[in-house]
Design a protein around this motif. Structure first.
Motif, PDB file in Angstrom:
ATOM      1  N   GLN A  60       0.691  -1.258  -0.199  1.00 42.29           N
ATOM      2  CA  GLN A  60       0.070   0.064  -0.022  1.00 42.29           C
ATOM      3  C   GLN A  60       0.945   1.360   0.136  1.00 42.29           C
ATOM      4  OE1 GLN A  60      -3.528   0.136  -0.073  1.00 42.29           O
ATOM      5  NE2 GLN A  60      -3.409   2.343  -0.526  1.00 42.29           N
ATOM      6  N   THR A  91      -1.060  -1.896  -6.594  1.00 44.66           N
ATOM      7  CA  THR A  91      -2.654  -2.293  -6.712  1.00 44.66           C
ATOM      8  C   THR A  91      -2.616  -3.633  -6.547  1.00 44.66           C
ATOM      9  OG1 THR A  91      -2.377  -2.515  -9.056  1.00 44.66           O
ATOM     10  CG2 THR A  91      -3.169  -0.464  -8.188  1.00 44.66           C
ATOM     11  N   LEU A 135      -2.205  -5.948  -4.087  1.00 45.66           N
ATOM     12  CA  LEU A 135      -2.079  -6.048  -2.690  1.00 45.66           C
ATOM     13  C   LEU A 135      -2.212  -7.679  -2.141  1.00 45.66           C
ATOM     14  CD1 LEU A 135      -4.362  -3.227  -1.012  1.00 45.66           C
ATOM     15  CD2 LEU A 135      -1.782  -3.337  -1.661  1.00 45.66           C
TER      16      LEU A 135
END
Length: 399
Positions: A380, A385, A387
Motif C-alpha cells: 500500500q 494495486t 495487495l
C-alpha cells in the motif's frame, strides 16, 4: 550436506554482501549458504528499499542457496530480539554454523565479552539502570556499562560498532537457545555501516547506495557497487513500483495514521513509551515531510532508529499486546532456493525443527498473519494495486 547460516537484510544486495556470503561458505566449509532475511520492514525501523521478492532474487542470483524470511516481529526488533529470531530459524533449519561480518574480524573477542557479561550479569544490569537514570539513550547506557566492566582489557569486542553489537547478540542468542551452532565471523571490509559512497571503492554501504539513489543517481550509476544481477532485479522492481521504499514515500499514509489514532491510541503500539506519543502526534500536525517530522521528535534519549521502529509499528498496527504474545518463531517461511537448496531441504526434512511453509495460504498462526498484513501495508505504501501479491508469489527457484 552442511549448511552455514547468515542473517541479512540485503537492502539492497551489494558487493560487500557477496563477499560475506562467499567467505561464509569458505570459512565454514559448508555445502550451502542459508540466508534468514528480513521481510518488508527492517531492523532500523524502515520500509525495505525493494520488496522481499526482489531481494530474494538478488540473493539467489549471487549464490545464496536458501532464503527464508525473518518474521516481522523479529525483523523490526531491537538487536537482541532481531538476533534471537534469526538464530532460532538458522538452528531450526539445521545450520551447523552461522557467520556474521564484524568490525572486529575475529571470534575470540566476542566469546570473551559474552563470558564476561555472563559472569557479571547482575553488576551489568545495575550499571545499565544507573546510566539510563542520567537521561542518556539505552544503547549508550549499554555501552557505558560494558566499558565499566571491560576496563583496560584488550581481548574483548568493541561494542560501539554496529556489526559488532549484532554479532555479540547472535552469540548471546545461540547460548540462550542452547544451540550447538558454531559462531564464525569475517572482517567487514570497504565502507563502514553508514558511510556515503566513495568513488574508487568497489564496496559501499547499503545506506550509501540508498542515499545516492534518493539524491538522484540512477540504478545504472550505482552498478560499480553491486553485482549485475542486483542491478537487473532493482531495475525490474523500479519498473513495477515506479520508486523504491523509503519513509518519505510512506509518510502521507503514516501521517494520516498518526493523526487518526491520536495520543491515547498511539501509546498502545509497540515501543511507544514515556509519553512520546504526544510529541509524535503534535509533530505530525505541522511536518509536511518525513525528515521534518522525525527531526521534531528525535533526541539524545530517543534515537532516530528507536523512533523509526515505533513509527513502523504505528504504521502496521503492531501493538504492545501483540509483541508480548510471541515467544519464538513458529515456522520457516521459504522465499527462494537454488537446486542445492532444494536438495538440502529434501535431505534434511526429517531433522528440520519447524514447519517449512512455501505459500502464504499456509500461514494460519498469528505470527504468519502478521507477516501477511505487513506485506499488504508495505505494498500500500509503495502504491501497488497488487495487495494480494503475498498469495500469488511462489518461492523463487534458481535451477
Amino acid at each position: 550436506m552442511e549448511a552455514v547460516g547468515i542473517i541479512v537484510e540485503y537492502n539492497p544486495f551489494h558487493n560487500g554482501h557477496l563477499h560475506h556470503a562467499q567467505q561464509a561458505r569458505k570459512e565454514s566449509g559448508a555445502d550451502i549458504v542459508i540466508a534468514a532475511m528480513s521481510g518488508q520492514f527492517l531492523q532500523r525501523g524502515e520500509p525495505a528499499f525493494a520488496d522481499k521478492w526482489a531481494r530474494t532474487e538478488m540473493a539467489l542470483d549471487a549464490g545464496i542457496d536458501l532464503v527464508i524470511e525473518l518474521p516481522y516481529v523479529y525483523a523490526t526488533a531491537q538487536a537482541a530480539d532481531f538476533a534471537k529470531g534469526g538464530i532460532a530459524l538458522l538452528d531450526a533449519i539445521g545450520c551447523s554454523s552461522f557467520c556474521f561480518g564484524s568490525e572486529q574480524g575475529a571470534i575470540e573477542p566476542f566469546l570473551n565479552s559474552h563470558q564476561l557479561l555472563t559472569e557479571h550479569a547482575m553488576a551489568y544490569q545495575q550499571l545499565i539502570h544507573e546510566a539510563v537514570q542520567t537521561g542518556i539513550s539505552y544503547p549508550k547506557a549499554l555501552n557505558n556499562a560494558y566499558l565499566s566492566l571491560v576496563g583496560n582489557g584488550t581481548d574483548f569486542a568493541d561494542l560501539t560498532q554496529p556489526n559488532n553489537i549484532l554479532g555479540f547478540h547472535y552469540l548471546e542468542a545461540a547460548q540462550k537457545l542452547g544451540s550447538s551452532i558454531t559462531p564464525l565471523t569475517i572482517q567487514r571490509i570497504g565502507a563502514n555501516y553508514h558511510d556515503p559512497i566513495q568513488a574508487g571503492l568497489p564496496i559501499a554501504s547499503a545506506t550509501g547506495i540508498r542515499d545516492a539513489f534518493f539524491k538522484g543517481d540512477s540504478v545504472e550509476e550505482l552498478s560499480a557497487y553491486m553485482p549485475k544481477t542486483s542491478i537487473a532485479s532493482l531495475k525490474k522492481a523500479e519498473k513495477e513500483y515506479g520508486s523504491f521504499g523509503s519513509w518519505e514515500q510512506f509518510y502521507p499514509l503514516l501521517r494520516f495514521t498518526v493523526l487518526r489514532e491520536g495520543p491515547e491510541r498511539l501509546k498502545l503500539y509497540a515501543e511507544v513509551t514515556e509519553g512520546i506519543e504526544n510529541l509524535i502526534y503534535q509533530s505530525a500536525k505541522t511536518a509536511d515531510s518525513f525528515e521534518a517530522f522525525i527531526s521534531l521528535i528525535k533526541s539524545k534519549r530517543f534515537t532516530r532508529t528507536r523512533i523509526q521502529r515505533m513509527l513502523t509499528h504505528i504504521y502496521t498496527g503492531f501493538t504492545w499486546q501483540l509483541l508480548r504474545s510471541f515467544e519464538a518463531p513458529a515456522y520457516i517461511r521459504l522465499l527462494g532456493m537454488s537446486e542445492a537448496g532444494r536438495s538440502y531441504l529434501n535431505l534434511q526434512k526429517k531433522n528440520i525443527k519447524l514447519p517449512v511453509v512455501s505459500r502464504a495460504a499456509e500461514l494460519n498462526d498469528p505470527m504468519g498473519k502478521l507477516d501477511i498484513h505487513a506485506t499488504a501495508m508495505y505494498l500500500q505504501g509503495m502504491g501497488s494495486t497488487e495487495l494480494k501479491k503475498e498469495f500469488t508469489t511462489p518461492p523463487i527457484y534458481r535451477g
